[in-house]
Design a protein around this motif. Structure first.
Motif, PDB file in Angstrom:
ATOM      1  N   ALA A 250       0.836  -1.203   0.000  1.00 26.69           N
ATOM      2  CA  ALA A 250       0.000   0.000   0.000  1.00 26.69           C
ATOM      3  C   ALA A 250       0.865   1.245   0.000  1.00 26.69           C
ATOM      4  CB  ALA A 250      -0.915   0.017   1.220  1.00 26.69           C
ATOM      5  N   GLU A 251       0.303   2.347  -0.495  1.00 28.36           N
ATOM      6  CA  GLU A 251       0.953   3.647  -0.370  1.00 28.36           C
ATOM      7  C   GLU A 251       0.908   4.053   1.098  1.00 28.36           C
ATOM      8  OE1 GLU A 251       0.133   8.172  -2.018  1.00 28.36           O
ATOM      9  OE2 GLU A 251      -0.087   6.457  -3.395  1.00 28.36           O
ATOM     10  N   MET A 252       2.030   4.570   1.626  1.00 25.74           N
ATOM     11  CA  MET A 252       2.112   4.839   3.052  1.00 25.74           C
ATOM     12  C   MET A 252       2.878   6.121   3.330  1.00 25.74           C
ATOM     13  SD  MET A 252       2.912   0.976   4.504  1.00 25.74           S
ATOM     14  CE  MET A 252       2.362   1.301   6.178  1.00 25.74           C
ATOM     15  N   THR A 253       2.577   6.729   4.473  1.00 27.63           N
ATOM     16  CA  THR A 253       3.329   7.876   4.969  1.00 27.63           C
ATOM     17  C   THR A 253       4.445   7.382   5.887  1.00 27.63           C
ATOM     18  OG1 THR A 253       2.013   8.158   6.971  1.00 27.63           O
ATOM     19  CG2 THR A 253       1.191   9.233   4.955  1.00 27.63           C
ATOM     20  N   VAL A 291       8.402   6.605  -5.332  1.00 32.73           N
ATOM     21  CA  VAL A 291       7.953   7.937  -5.718  1.00 32.73           C
ATOM     22  C   VAL A 291       7.207   8.544  -4.542  1.00 32.73           C
ATOM     23  CG1 VAL A 291       5.738   7.156  -6.707  1.00 32.73           C
ATOM     24  CG2 VAL A 291       6.788   9.298  -7.497  1.00 32.73           C
ATOM     25  N   VAL A 292       7.324   9.867  -4.380  1.00 30.86           N
ATOM     26  CA  VAL A 292       6.712  10.565  -3.259  1.00 30.86           C
ATOM     27  C   VAL A 292       5.613  11.488  -3.758  1.00 30.86           C
ATOM     28  CG1 VAL A 292       8.524  12.360  -3.342  1.00 30.86           C
ATOM     29  CG2 VAL A 292       7.132  12.083  -1.284  1.00 30.86           C
ATOM     30  N   ASP A 293       4.514  11.547  -3.013  1.00 31.19           N
ATOM     31  CA  ASP A 293       3.406  12.462  -3.281  1.00 31.19           C
ATOM     32  C   ASP A 293       3.350  13.439  -2.120  1.00 31.19           C
ATOM     33  OD1 ASP A 293       1.080  13.831  -3.745  1.00 31.19           O
ATOM     34  OD2 ASP A 293      -0.225  12.083  -3.819  1.00 31.19           O
ATOM     35  N   PRO A 300       3.977  13.715   3.452  1.00 32.77           N
ATOM     36  CA  PRO A 300       4.062  13.046   2.153  1.00 32.77           C
ATOM     37  C   PRO A 300       3.748  11.566   2.263  1.00 32.77           C
ATOM     38  CG  PRO A 300       6.252  13.533   3.002  1.00 32.77           C
ATOM     39  CD  PRO A 300       5.285  14.233   3.899  1.00 32.77           C
ATOM     40  N   SER A 301       3.286  11.006   1.159  1.00 33.21           N
ATOM     41  CA  SER A 301       3.062   9.559   1.090  1.00 33.21           C
ATOM     42  C   SER A 301       3.954   8.991   0.006  1.00 33.21           C
ATOM     43  CB  SER A 301       1.602   9.238   0.827  1.00 33.21           C
ATOM     44  OG  SER A 301       1.187   9.783  -0.407  1.00 33.21           O
TER      45      SER A 301
END
Length: 305
Positions: A250-253, A291-293, A300-301
């Motif tokens: 999963a995408e995570m912080t 990659v960072v969002d 950021p996540s």
């Protein structure tokens, strides 16, 4: 003596016992005094080292505690302090330098001064740095200072901080490793000043050396340093792999990752864990694996590419 567990595990040496304010002989050329600043990030306190006899150098004068400075000056009252060396500008290592210089006239040399990453933020990225530190001279990798019966060579070891140096005592095949390598715990890497890529490169750099013993900034000596360095490298690679496993799901912080990876974490060490995770993530982003969002929420996540 440092020992090691099976596989990637490290068994740390937390047996250090010393009374603050006592200058103890720990090798023919080296004495050590413990500062009274114990804590979750400083263990039993900062170790200040005195190298030589008669004409001496002080390595990492420690925190700006009047009792520590007074004890050190009293212990060296019949000797001449020629140099005050600093491994890095965290206040628990460098802040007493100015007081010692004022009393002894010795020059402050060693690491470069800390530069605040973004002007106007007053060290907000790493409040542990000593912004009052002003060296008389900066040592670069392989620079040497000499005393009556010793020589100390600077070994650039960025990672924990960008300006971190170790100092090699050739006569004893010893290395004063500051906070880069310690027997009691792994070093925290604090971005943006500290960088995981630099830290790993510095560990590899030390692996290529032949130092017999390390005298660290906190705790007991690191013995069998080559084996210990290999264990530290494995540990960091294992931590990176754990991050990749979590991001594959999963995408995570960073906060998510700290909760997922650090089980039963002492609340006092949460900031250190957060810094470690962020340092790994910065490195993974730079290497094109993650990659960072930055616009998804309050922090950021991250996700796999």
């Amino acid at each position: 003596m440092s020992t090691f567990g099976q596989g990637d595990d490290i068994t740390f040496d937390r047996s250090f016992v010393a009374a603050p304010g006592e200058l103890l002989q720990i090798s023919p050329r080296v004495r050590r005094m413990l500062a009274a600043n114990p804590g979750p990030m400083t263990f039993s306190g900062t170790c200040t080292y005195v190298v030589g006899s008669g004409d001496v150098a002080i390595i990492d004068p420690g925190p700006d505690l009047p009792d520590h400075v007074a004890a050190l000056l009293h212990a060296l009252r019949h000797e001449t302090v020629s140099h005050i060396l600093v491994t890095h500008t965290h206040r628990d290592h460098s802040a007493a330098a100015a007081a010692l210089k004022a009393k002894t006239g010795a020059k402050i040399i060693g690491c470069a001064a800390y530069t605040v990453p973004h002007p106007g933020e007053d060290g907000a990225f790493d409040a542990a740095h000593d912004l009052t530190y002003v060296p008389d001279a900066v040592m670069r990798d392989a620079d040497v200072i000499a005393g009556k019966d010793f020589s100390l060579c600077a070994v650039a070891t960025p990672g924990h901080t960008g300006n971190h140096l170790a100092f090699a005592l050739a006569e004893d095949a010893a290395l004063f490793s500051g906070d880069h390598v310690m027997a009691w715990a792994t070093s925290v890497v604090i971005p943006p000043d500290g960088a995981m890529a630099d830290y790993m490169a510095s560990l590899e750099k030390l692996r290529r050396r032949a130092d017999f013993i390390y005298w660290p900034g906190h705790g007991n000596a690191v013995r069998e340093p080559q084996r210990y360095l290999e264990a530290l490298i494995r540990h960091r690679l294992k931590r990176e792999a754990a991050i990749m496993v979590e991001l594959a799901a999963a995408e995570m912080t960073p906060t998510d990752l700290v909760a997922a990876i650090y089980r039963n974490l002492d609340p006092a060490l949460k900031r250190a864990a957060d810094c470690s995770i962020r340092a790994h993530l910065d490195d993974l982003v730079a290497r094109g694996r993650v990659v960072v969002d930055t616009g998804a929420g309050p922090e950021p996540s991250y996700r796999l590419i």
